[in-house]
Design a protein around this motif. Structure first.
Motif, mmCIF file in Angstrom:
data_model
loop_
_atom_site.group_PDB
_atom_site.id
_atom_site.type_symbol
_atom_site.label_atom_id
_atom_site.label_comp_id
_atom_site.label_asym_id
_atom_site.label_seq_id
_atom_site.Cartn_x
_atom_site.Cartn_y
_atom_site.Cartn_z
ATOM 1 N N PRO A 196 68.444 22.674 50.107
ATOM 2 C CA PRO A 196 68.141 21.712 50.807
ATOM 3 C C PRO A 196 68.654 21.034 51.812
ATOM 4 C CG PRO A 196 67.287 21.531 48.305
ATOM 5 C CD PRO A 196 68.696 22.606 48.860
ATOM 6 N N HIS A 197 68.108 20.893 53.376
ATOM 7 C CA HIS A 197 68.811 20.642 54.076
ATOM 8 C C HIS A 197 67.461 19.661 55.053
ATOM 9 C CE1 HIS A 197 70.255 21.318 58.706
ATOM 10 N NE2 HIS A 197 71.353 21.703 58.234
ATOM 11 N N GLU A 198 68.187 18.711 55.801
ATOM 12 C CA GLU A 198 67.892 17.489 56.199
ATOM 13 C C GLU A 198 66.980 18.009 57.537
ATOM 14 O OE1 GLU A 198 71.864 17.054 58.105
ATOM 15 O OE2 GLU A 198 70.964 17.312 56.106
ATOM 16 N N VAL A 199 67.249 18.383 58.503
ATOM 17 C CA VAL A 199 67.607 19.581 59.448
ATOM 18 C C VAL A 199 65.757 20.746 59.384
ATOM 19 C CG1 VAL A 199 67.485 19.818 62.217
ATOM 20 C CG2 VAL A 199 68.914 18.031 61.176
ATOM 21 N N ILE A 200 65.888 21.235 59.038
ATOM 22 C CA ILE A 200 65.337 22.337 58.351
ATOM 23 C C ILE A 200 64.609 22.716 57.344
ATOM 24 C CG2 ILE A 200 66.903 23.867 58.608
ATOM 25 C CD1 ILE A 200 65.298 25.928 60.160
ATOM 26 N N GLY A 201 64.674 21.320 55.600
ATOM 27 C CA GLY A 201 63.529 21.621 54.935
ATOM 28 C C GLY A 201 64.911 22.438 54.337
ATOM 29 N N MET A 202 65.439 24.269 54.077
ATOM 30 C CA MET A 202 66.039 24.940 53.578
ATOM 31 C C MET A 202 66.735 25.767 54.677
ATOM 32 S SD MET A 202 65.845 24.905 49.796
ATOM 33 C CE MET A 202 64.425 24.066 48.724
ATOM 34 N N ALA A 203 68.247 25.370 54.503
ATOM 35 C CA ALA A 203 68.811 25.866 55.833
ATOM 36 C C ALA A 203 69.185 27.721 55.217
ATOM 37 C CB ALA A 203 70.597 25.952 55.085
ATOM 38 N N ASN A 204 69.620 28.380 56.309
ATOM 39 C CA ASN A 204 70.028 29.095 56.508
ATOM 40 C C ASN A 204 69.136 30.465 57.230
ATOM 41 O OD1 ASN A 204 71.733 32.397 55.519
ATOM 42 N ND2 ASN A 204 72.694 30.797 55.657
ATOM 43 N N TYR A 205 68.569 31.672 56.638
ATOM 44 C CA TYR A 205 67.352 32.312 57.706
ATOM 45 C C TYR A 205 68.096 32.591 58.626
ATOM 46 C CZ TYR A 205 63.577 35.413 57.878
ATOM 47 O OH TYR A 205 62.726 36.755 57.994
ATOM 48 N N THR A 206 66.439 31.802 59.471
ATOM 49 C CA THR A 206 67.108 32.210 61.036
ATOM 50 C C THR A 206 67.822 31.389 61.412
ATOM 51 O OG1 THR A 206 65.068 31.558 60.794
ATOM 52 C CG2 THR A 206 65.093 33.901 60.838
ATOM 53 N N LYS A 207 67.612 30.112 60.600
ATOM 54 C CA LYS A 207 68.578 28.976 61.094
ATOM 55 C C LYS A 207 70.438 29.823 61.251
ATOM 56 C CE LYS A 207 70.573 24.400 60.305
ATOM 57 N NZ LYS A 207 71.788 24.907 60.502
ATOM 58 N N ASN A 208 70.576 30.494 60.750
ATOM 59 C CA ASN A 208 72.404 31.171 60.394
ATOM 60 C C ASN A 208 72.516 31.476 61.586
ATOM 61 O OD1 ASN A 208 74.176 31.673 58.955
ATOM 62 N ND2 ASN A 208 74.331 33.538 59.504
ATOM 63 N N ILE A 209 71.454 32.713 62.726
ATOM 64 C CA ILE A 209 71.325 32.779 63.774
ATOM 65 C C ILE A 209 70.911 32.201 65.424
ATOM 66 C CG2 ILE A 209 69.695 35.015 65.402
ATOM 67 C CD1 ILE A 209 72.055 35.856 62.607
ATOM 68 N N PHE A 210 70.307 31.739 64.715
ATOM 69 C CA PHE A 210 69.898 30.785 65.826
ATOM 70 C C PHE A 210 70.248 28.981 66.757
ATOM 71 C CE2 PHE A 210 65.091 33.058 66.377
ATOM 72 C CZ PHE A 210 65.359 33.927 67.043
ATOM 73 N N VAL A 211 70.917 28.985 65.142
ATOM 74 C CA VAL A 211 71.506 27.604 64.860
ATOM 75 C C VAL A 211 73.266 27.554 64.974
ATOM 76 C CG1 VAL A 211 72.699 25.130 64.172
ATOM 77 C CG2 VAL A 211 69.661 25.898 64.720
ATOM 78 N N GLY A 212 73.159 28.948 64.029
ATOM 79 C CA GLY A 212 75.003 29.356 64.076
ATOM 80 C C GLY A 212 75.379 29.880 64.962
ATOM 81 N N THR A 213 74.572 31.201 65.617
ATOM 82 C CA THR A 213 75.057 31.717 66.759
ATOM 83 C C THR A 213 74.489 31.192 68.176
ATOM 84 O OG1 THR A 213 74.147 33.138 66.953
ATOM 85 C CG2 THR A 213 75.565 33.560 65.347
ATOM 86 N N GLY A 214 73.627 30.479 67.965
ATOM 87 C CA GLY A 214 73.149 29.888 69.501
ATOM 88 C C GLY A 214 74.046 28.295 69.851
#
Length: 245
Positions: free
Chosen positions: A142-160
């Motif tokens: 659970p994550h407050e910005v994207i509901g559930m963390a990781n998956y495409t967030k790891n790419i677009f935010v983690g390396t964005g």
């Protein structure tokens, strides 16, 4: 503890065959940083190194806008993983904008709350690195910005880049974090997944997702590991994460 080595071996072989490729010879791993220690990304990254040897060319923690990991943090998370594999993500300077999720889609996804196109940004090591396998590793939690963390967030935010990260967090704040937390389907997730459909398909990204329960007596306990290259792998992991977190 799951057998990460065996899971990676089977998954990488199946992924390569499905794409009609030979065994990968130039591999990039993208784990989260030390702030996601419970994710098991450290042991999984080490397992990838043990499995692939010198075919693992680069390991870039998905720092997002965080500071680079220091040696004590690298040691705690990755142990004896060779430090010459570590690459540092710099969100201000090291990114390519692959394109934009169009304004119409963003407006619909956010129910009219946000109406600007969203920039799909990644570190140049993804867009220009020439890897034949990219392992995106992390925890669905659970994550407050994207509901559930990781998956495409790891790419677009983690390396964005800063633009994509700032816009993503702002639109979720406008929508209401209390409407997002713990939900797989939400405005930002729809936007990022749309960005993946539009811009990430040329890149050989294999997602390695864990579901970890934080217990009072035993600490972090791995409840599942999900490996794949499409949205279903995230939603299956998210369904389990919602039950154990």
């Amino acid at each position: 503890m799951p057998d990460y080595l065996d899971a990676l071996r089977v998954s990488i072989d199946a992924f390569s065959k499905a794409r009609g490729q030979a065994d990968p010879q130039r591999v990039l791993a993208i784990p989260p940083d030390h702030t996601r220690m419970d994710s098991q990304a450290g042991p999984i990254t080490r397992a990838a190194w043990q499995l692939l040897g010198n075919r693992l060319k680069d390991v870039m923690p998905a720092l997002g806008t965080h500071e680079a990991m220091k040696e004590p943090e690298l040691q705690k998370m990755f142990g004896d993983l060779p430090r010459d594999l570590i690459r540092v993500h710099r969100s201000r300077t090291d990114v390519d904008t692959l394109g934009y999720v169009d304004q119409e889609f963003v407006t619909k996804a956010t129910e009219g709350i946000y109406n600007k196109p969203w920039p799909a940004q990644v570190n140049r090591i993804i867009s220009q690195g020439g890897h034949d396998l990219i392992l995106s590793i992390g925890q669905v939690v659970p994550h407050e910005v994207i509901g559930m963390a990781n998956y495409t967030k790891n790419i677009f935010v983690g390396t964005g880049g800063n633009a994509g990260t700032d816009d993503s967090h702002y639109l979720s704040a406008l929508y209401g974090c209390e409407r997002i937390m713990g939900r797989c389907d939400n405005p930002l997730r729809r936007i990022l997944n749309r960005g993946a459909e539009m811009f990430l398909t040329p890149y050989p990204i294999l997602y390695v997702l864990t579901v970890v329960e934080s217990t009072v007596d035993s600490g972090p306990v791995v409840r599942g590991i999900f490996v794949g290259d499409d949205h279903s792998v995230f939603f299956e992991a998210g369904e389990l994460s919602a039950k154990v977190n």
